[in-house]
Scaffold this motif. Structure first.
Motif, mmCIF file in Angstrom:
data_model
loop_
_atom_site.group_PDB
_atom_site.id
_atom_site.type_symbol
_atom_site.label_atom_id
_atom_site.label_comp_id
_atom_site.label_asym_id
_atom_site.label_seq_id
_atom_site.Cartn_x
_atom_site.Cartn_y
_atom_site.Cartn_z
ATOM 1 N N ILE A 302 0.762 -1.079 -0.011
ATOM 2 C CA ILE A 302 -0.026 0.144 0.152
ATOM 3 C C ILE A 302 0.911 1.147 0.029
ATOM 4 N N TYR A 303 1.863 1.337 0.822
ATOM 5 C CA TYR A 303 2.667 2.443 0.852
ATOM 6 C C TYR A 303 3.708 2.592 -0.174
ATOM 7 N N HIS A 304 4.038 1.579 -0.990
ATOM 8 C CA HIS A 304 4.548 1.448 -2.145
ATOM 9 C C HIS A 304 3.636 2.143 -3.234
ATOM 10 N N ARG A 305 2.700 1.788 -3.394
ATOM 11 C CA ARG A 305 1.582 2.246 -4.399
ATOM 12 C C ARG A 305 1.319 3.802 -3.912
ATOM 13 N N LEU A 306 1.315 4.336 -2.878
ATOM 14 C CA LEU A 306 1.102 5.559 -2.318
ATOM 15 C C LEU A 306 2.369 6.489 -2.706
ATOM 16 N N GLY A 307 3.741 5.750 -2.899
ATOM 17 C CA GLY A 307 4.820 6.634 -3.262
ATOM 18 C C GLY A 307 5.333 7.129 -1.851
ATOM 19 N N ALA A 308 5.199 6.270 -0.868
ATOM 20 C CA ALA A 308 5.517 6.868 0.651
ATOM 21 C C ALA A 308 6.713 6.282 1.034
ATOM 22 N N ASP A 309 7.256 6.445 2.117
ATOM 23 C CA ASP A 309 8.365 5.626 2.703
ATOM 24 C C ASP A 309 7.706 4.815 3.622
ATOM 25 N N ILE A 348 0.869 17.395 13.754
ATOM 26 C CA ILE A 348 0.702 16.467 12.954
ATOM 27 C C ILE A 348 0.623 17.156 11.458
ATOM 28 N N ARG A 349 1.488 16.660 10.585
ATOM 29 C CA ARG A 349 1.306 17.435 9.328
ATOM 30 C C ARG A 349 0.168 16.682 8.582
ATOM 31 N N VAL A 350 -0.896 17.972 7.636
ATOM 32 C CA VAL A 350 -1.744 17.299 7.130
ATOM 33 C C VAL A 350 -1.464 16.444 6.296
ATOM 34 N N GLU A 351 -0.493 16.398 5.536
ATOM 35 C CA GLU A 351 -0.174 15.365 4.489
ATOM 36 C C GLU A 351 0.061 14.021 5.110
ATOM 37 N N ASP A 352 0.363 13.928 6.146
ATOM 38 C CA ASP A 352 0.622 12.713 7.092
ATOM 39 C C ASP A 352 -0.859 11.972 7.363
ATOM 40 N N LEU A 353 -1.692 12.830 7.822
ATOM 41 C CA LEU A 353 -3.026 12.747 8.191
ATOM 42 C C LEU A 353 -3.738 12.106 6.947
ATOM 43 N N GLU A 354 -3.275 12.875 5.867
ATOM 44 C CA GLU A 354 -4.190 12.256 4.660
ATOM 45 C C GLU A 354 -3.324 10.985 4.032
ATOM 46 N N LEU A 355 -2.538 10.569 4.224
ATOM 47 C CA LEU A 355 -1.563 9.292 3.828
ATOM 48 C C LEU A 355 -2.167 8.162 4.675
ATOM 49 N N THR A 356 -2.472 8.690 5.985
ATOM 50 C CA THR A 356 -3.088 7.523 6.698
ATOM 51 C C THR A 356 -4.398 7.106 6.486
ATOM 52 N N GLY A 357 -5.290 8.258 6.104
ATOM 53 C CA GLY A 357 -6.640 8.096 5.667
ATOM 54 C C GLY A 357 -6.709 7.227 4.415
ATOM 55 N N GLN A 358 -5.933 7.561 3.809
ATOM 56 C CA GLN A 358 -5.602 6.743 2.252
ATOM 57 C C GLN A 358 -5.121 5.304 2.669
ATOM 58 N N ALA A 359 -4.320 5.009 3.481
ATOM 59 C CA ALA A 359 -3.907 3.568 3.817
ATOM 60 C C ALA A 359 -5.023 2.871 4.241
#
Length: 366
Positions: A302-309, A348-359
């Motif tokens: 999932i995190y690979h597909r999201l392009g995230a570490d 918390i950074r907004v982009e981290d919140l968004e990444l968690t929601g997408q995961a």
């Protein structure tokens, strides 16, 4: 895809609703109102609230779907000061007004799961059966998850969203124990008959001085706190109480330190002629998940597909994953991006919140 604007609005609403440990009722009701609106069935686990001594309760949610179910979890309570939180959004970061915690621990996890649930329901497309545990009193020693009714759950895989670094998949945490120590001396008048007394405070201070607080080895953390010596200044103190927190990744190291701590306290008491009592409470076992679990591979994909570490890791902190694992469920703890938790500088950074929601949303997919 989740609605990012709605997710941020939801998170701000959640942290503005006070829910310090033992006082989660208002937030429980808020979530119930939203779940009813979305159309996600839920059950109040009232016995968990009673067992923990809370005015709230665990919320157990069930969204029917197709295939193997998955359990997602986050805790509803916060540490103090957690009432009257005023969230501030600036330059893509959410903070408190600096006089309270923010509450991203763990309302970032709650918001991510709720946003994912609403998105799945809106889309009306096939998805996995989703089971949710929103727990109370996690900050009081995982009391909500310890007393949860797991008989309602069918999932064999679970993700707890309650760690710090975003994309960090926690597979290892520490065994947790508390030692309550009583040093027993003999009281006497400090001016008229000091020789008749046995100074319990002196013995306690010597023992504490010899206890290596911090990280005495790479697997262990120790801390001494809650020192109490109720004697008056003109009386030789006959009773001192203090607690020791002991956390270790290794059960063997925990046993070593339990033995070493008692020897340290015994030797200090012998130096002054005092006695001691120690009560050891093993609070919970640590998480020890395999890096080869299917749920670990799924999260990495999932995190690979999201392009995230993403990374596998460990933490000295506890989480509800401990008690979920005790039910034989394969579980890991996922970082949401919360930072400086338990302090007024939490953010918390907004982009981290968004990444968690997408995961969370992607975990619900077939």
């Amino acid at each position: 895809m989740i609605n990012k604007e709605r997710l941020l609005t939801r998170f701000l609403k959640y942290v503005s609703c006070g829910s310090e440990s033992l006082h989660e009722k208002e937030f429980c009701l808020l979530l119930e109102e939203e779940l009813s609106r979305i159309g996600v069935p839920f059950v109040r686990d009232l016995k968990a609230g009673q067992a923990a001594g809370s005015d709230g309760w665990n919320l157990q949610c069930f969204l029917p779907g197709e295939g193997d179910p998955i359990l997602l979890s986050a805790h509803m309570d916060t540490v103090a000061p957690g009432n009257g939180i005023v969230p501030v959004v600036e330059d893509g970061v959410v903070r408190s007004a600096a006089d309270t915690v923010l509450g991203s621990d763990d309302k970032s996890g709650v918001a991510a799961i709720m946003e994912a649930l609403e998105t799945v329901v809106e889309e009306g497309r096939p998805h996995r059966p989703v089971e949710v545990l929103f727990s109370i009193c996690e900050e009081k020693g995982l009391l909500g998850s310890q007393n949860a009714d797991y008989s309602r759950y069918q999932s064999r895989q679970a993700v707890v969203m309650d760690s710090s670094k975003n994309g960090k998949i926690v597979i290892r945490s520490t065994d947790n124990a508390t030692l309550r120590v009583r040093i027993l001396g003999k009281s006497s008048h400090a001016a008229n008959a000091p020789e008749d007394g046995v100074n319990a405070l002196k013995a306690a201070c010597r023992a504490i001085d010899r206890i290596p607080c911090g990280k005495p080895d790479e697997d262990t953390v120790l801390n001494v706190g809650a020192l109490s010596a109720p004697a008056k200044a003109n009386i030789v103190p006959d009773l001192v109480e203090f607690t020791i927190m002991l956390r270790s990744f290794s059960t063997e190291r925990q046993q070593y330190w339990l033995k070493t701590l008692e020897e340290t306290i015994r030797d200090a008491c012998e130096d002054f002629g005092a006695q001691y009592e120690i009560q050891v409470k093993k609070n919970y076992q640590g998480l020890k998940a395999s890096p080869d679990l299917p749920i670990v591979r799924r999260l990495q994909e999932i995190y690979h597909r999201l392009g995230a570490d993403r990374e596998l890791g460990s933490t000295f902190g506890g989480s509800d994953a401990t008690w979920i694992a005790a039910q034989g469920i394969e579980v890991v703890n996922l970082g949401t991006g919360m930072s400086n938790i338990h302090g007024v500088d939490e953010f918390i950074r907004v982009e981290d919140l968004e990444l968690t929601g997408q995961a969370a949303y992607m975990l619900m997919q077939p």
